[in-house]
Design a protein around this motif. Structure first.
Motif, PDB file in Angstrom:
ATOM      1  N   PRO A  14      -1.117   9.285 -31.590  1.00  0.00           N
ATOM      2  CA  PRO A  14      -0.798   9.056 -30.180  1.00  0.00           C
ATOM      3  C   PRO A  14       0.152   7.880 -29.997  1.00  0.00           C
ATOM      4  CG  PRO A  14      -3.160   9.358 -30.489  1.00  0.00           C
ATOM      5  CD  PRO A  14      -2.543   9.246 -31.856  1.00  0.00           C
ATOM      6  N   MET A  15       1.049   8.003 -29.017  1.00  0.00           N
ATOM      7  CA  MET A  15       2.076   6.999 -28.790  1.00  0.00           C
ATOM      8  C   MET A  15       1.487   5.613 -28.515  1.00  0.00           C
ATOM      9  SD  MET A  15       5.221   7.114 -26.068  1.00  0.00           S
ATOM     10  CE  MET A  15       6.652   7.652 -26.963  1.00  0.00           C
ATOM     11  N   ASP A  16       0.297   5.561 -27.902  1.00  0.00           N
ATOM     12  CA  ASP A  16      -0.290   4.240 -27.622  1.00  0.00           C
ATOM     13  C   ASP A  16      -0.764   3.535 -28.889  1.00  0.00           C
ATOM     14  OD1 ASP A  16      -2.589   5.737 -28.138  1.00  0.00           O
ATOM     15  OD2 ASP A  16      -3.521   5.313 -26.200  1.00  0.00           O
ATOM     16  N   GLN A  17      -0.682   4.221 -30.032  1.00  0.00           N
ATOM     17  CA  GLN A  17      -1.034   3.608 -31.312  1.00  0.00           C
ATOM     18  C   GLN A  17       0.194   3.285 -32.164  1.00  0.00           C
ATOM     19  OE1 GLN A  17      -4.051   5.967 -33.323  1.00  0.00           O
ATOM     20  NE2 GLN A  17      -5.159   6.277 -31.399  1.00  0.00           N
ATOM     21  N   TRP A  18       1.384   3.546 -31.636  1.00  0.00           N
ATOM     22  CA  TRP A  18       2.614   3.228 -32.358  1.00  0.00           C
ATOM     23  C   TRP A  18       2.918   1.744 -32.235  1.00  0.00           C
ATOM     24  CZ3 TRP A  18       6.558   7.407 -30.306  1.00  0.00           C
ATOM     25  CH2 TRP A  18       6.095   8.683 -30.642  1.00  0.00           C
ATOM     26  N   THR A  19       3.660   1.237 -33.197  1.00  0.00           N
ATOM     27  CA  THR A  19       4.133  -0.143 -33.101  1.00  0.00           C
ATOM     28  C   THR A  19       5.251  -0.205 -32.049  1.00  0.00           C
ATOM     29  OG1 THR A  19       5.895   0.126 -34.735  1.00  0.00           O
ATOM     30  CG2 THR A  19       3.687  -0.482 -35.583  1.00  0.00           C
ATOM     31  N   PRO A  20       5.549  -1.396 -31.541  1.00  0.00           N
ATOM     32  CA  PRO A  20       6.673  -1.511 -30.603  1.00  0.00           C
ATOM     33  C   PRO A  20       7.982  -0.991 -31.214  1.00  0.00           C
ATOM     34  CG  PRO A  20       5.344  -3.493 -30.532  1.00  0.00           C
ATOM     35  CD  PRO A  20       4.810  -2.661 -31.666  1.00  0.00           C
ATOM     36  N   GLU A  21       8.187  -1.200 -32.505  1.00  0.00           N
ATOM     37  CA  GLU A  21       9.400  -0.734 -33.166  1.00  0.00           C
ATOM     38  C   GLU A  21       9.455   0.789 -33.209  1.00  0.00           C
ATOM     39  OE1 GLU A  21       7.243  -2.996 -34.530  1.00  0.00           O
ATOM     40  OE2 GLU A  21       8.448  -4.787 -34.114  1.00  0.00           O
ATOM     41  N   GLU A  22       8.311   1.433 -33.476  1.00  0.00           N
ATOM     42  CA  GLU A  22       8.259   2.897 -33.497  1.00  0.00           C
ATOM     43  C   GLU A  22       8.523   3.474 -32.102  1.00  0.00           C
ATOM     44  OE1 GLU A  22       5.025   3.302 -37.148  1.00  0.00           O
ATOM     45  OE2 GLU A  22       4.316   3.226 -35.077  1.00  0.00           O
ATOM     46  N   THR A  23       7.955   2.842 -31.088  1.00  0.00           N
ATOM     47  CA  THR A  23       8.180   3.284 -29.708  1.00  0.00           C
ATOM     48  C   THR A  23       9.644   3.140 -29.339  1.00  0.00           C
ATOM     49  OG1 THR A  23       5.916   2.675 -29.111  1.00  0.00           O
ATOM     50  CG2 THR A  23       7.496   2.945 -27.301  1.00  0.00           C
ATOM     51  N   GLU A  24      10.253   2.021 -29.696  1.00  0.00           N
ATOM     52  CA  GLU A  24      11.674   1.816 -29.374  1.00  0.00           C
ATOM     53  C   GLU A  24      12.560   2.808 -30.120  1.00  0.00           C
ATOM     54  OE1 GLU A  24      15.265   0.944 -28.010  1.00  0.00           O
ATOM     55  OE2 GLU A  24      13.364   0.368 -27.092  1.00  0.00           O
ATOM     56  N   ALA A  25      12.234   3.110 -31.375  1.00  0.00           N
ATOM     57  CA  ALA A  25      13.018   4.090 -32.132  1.00  0.00           C
ATOM     58  C   ALA A  25      12.920   5.465 -31.477  1.00  0.00           C
ATOM     59  CB  ALA A  25      12.536   4.161 -33.583  1.00  0.00           C
ATOM     60  N   HIS A  26      11.747   5.826 -30.997  1.00  0.00           N
ATOM     61  CA  HIS A  26      11.561   7.102 -30.306  1.00  0.00           C
ATOM     62  C   HIS A  26      12.393   7.143 -29.020  1.00  0.00           C
ATOM     63  CE1 HIS A  26       9.396  10.707 -28.978  1.00  0.00           C
ATOM     64  NE2 HIS A  26       9.385  10.144 -27.773  1.00  0.00           N
ATOM     65  N   MET A  27      12.308   6.085 -28.228  1.00  0.00           N
ATOM     66  CA  MET A  27      13.038   6.038 -26.956  1.00  0.00           C
ATOM     67  C   MET A  27      14.551   6.038 -27.196  1.00  0.00           C
ATOM     68  SD  MET A  27      10.558   6.355 -24.989  1.00  0.00           S
ATOM     69  CE  MET A  27      11.437   6.267 -23.457  1.00  0.00           C
ATOM     70  N   ARG A  28      14.995   5.334 -28.225  1.00  0.00           N
ATOM     71  CA  ARG A  28      16.423   5.310 -28.559  1.00  0.00           C
ATOM     72  C   ARG A  28      16.902   6.714 -28.942  1.00  0.00           C
ATOM     73  NH1 ARG A  28      16.289   1.163 -31.457  1.00  0.00           N
ATOM     74  NH2 ARG A  28      15.686   2.186 -33.391  1.00  0.00           N
ATOM     75  N   TYR A  29      16.109   7.421 -29.740  1.00  0.00           N
ATOM     76  CA  TYR A  29      16.439   8.793 -30.122  1.00  0.00           C
ATOM     77  C   TYR A  29      16.572   9.661 -28.874  1.00  0.00           C
ATOM     78  CZ  TYR A  29      16.095  13.382 -32.329  1.00  0.00           C
ATOM     79  OH  TYR A  29      16.348  14.673 -32.740  1.00  0.00           O
ATOM     80  N   MET A  30      15.619   9.545 -27.969  1.00  0.00           N
ATOM     81  CA  MET A  30      15.636  10.361 -26.749  1.00  0.00           C
ATOM     82  C   MET A  30      16.856  10.015 -25.887  1.00  0.00           C
ATOM     83  SD  MET A  30      13.120  12.345 -27.190  1.00  0.00           S
ATOM     84  CE  MET A  30      13.072  13.102 -25.592  1.00  0.00           C
ATOM     85  N   ARG A  31      17.179   8.731 -25.751  1.00  0.00           N
ATOM     86  CA  ARG A  31      18.365   8.332 -24.979  1.00  0.00           C
ATOM     87  C   ARG A  31      19.636   8.867 -25.629  1.00  0.00           C
ATOM     88  NH1 ARG A  31      15.443   3.405 -24.640  1.00  0.00           N
ATOM     89  NH2 ARG A  31      16.661   2.558 -26.354  1.00  0.00           N
ATOM     90  N   ASN A  32      19.730   8.777 -26.962  1.00  0.00           N
ATOM     91  CA  ASN A  32      20.918   9.266 -27.666  1.00  0.00           C
ATOM     92  C   ASN A  32      21.067  10.775 -27.537  1.00  0.00           C
ATOM     93  OD1 ASN A  32      21.553   6.671 -28.465  1.00  0.00           O
ATOM     94  ND2 ASN A  32      20.673   6.886 -30.500  1.00  0.00           N
TER      95      ASN A  32
END
Length: 135
Positions: free
Chosen positions: A21-39
């Protein structure tokens, strides 16, 4: 060009391969996911295929017209979209096959450990306007 709604299901769909679950990801993992989605969204915007999209907040309410007066409002007992859908993207593409390609790209977004989530993406065609009697 046909329009499709791509739904990111967090519950109610088959479990993704990388099922942390996303609430168990590190801040870096969350940012990498969001960056991928933005790109991905930026790439689809450049190609003219992105109509709109957004992540959804976890809170939500059901509302129904029930005649004059106060609207009934509830957060259950219905299966709630806040429990099922975490985000969406509306695309306009040349073919169903292209819609599937874009959904595959969404499914490849990174999650825990930087590995692709391999989540299931629901692809729903949008109905086009029906002709009126004057058309």
């Amino acid at each position: 060009m046909a329009k499709y709604l791509l739904l990111k299901h967090y519950r109610g769909a088959p479990a993704p391969v990388n099922d942390v679950p996303m609430d168990q990801w590190t801040p870096e993992e969350t940012e990498a996911h969001m960056r991928y989605m933005r790109n991905l969204a930026a790439s689809l915007a450049r190609s003219g295929e992105l109509v709109d999209g957004n992540a959804l907040a976890p809170e939500g309410t059901w509302v129904r017209y029930d005649g004059e007066g106060a609207l009934p409002v509830t957060d259950g007992p219905f299966a709630e979209t806040k429990d099922l859908i975490g985000g969406w993207m509306s695309i306009k593409v040349d073919s169903y096959e292209r819609a599937l390609e874009v959904a595959g790209q969404l499914s490849a977004a990174p999650g825990a450990g930087g590995k692709p989530i391999h989540e299931w993406i629901e692809v729903r065609p949008m109905l086009s306007a029906r002709p009126t009697g004057t058309e």
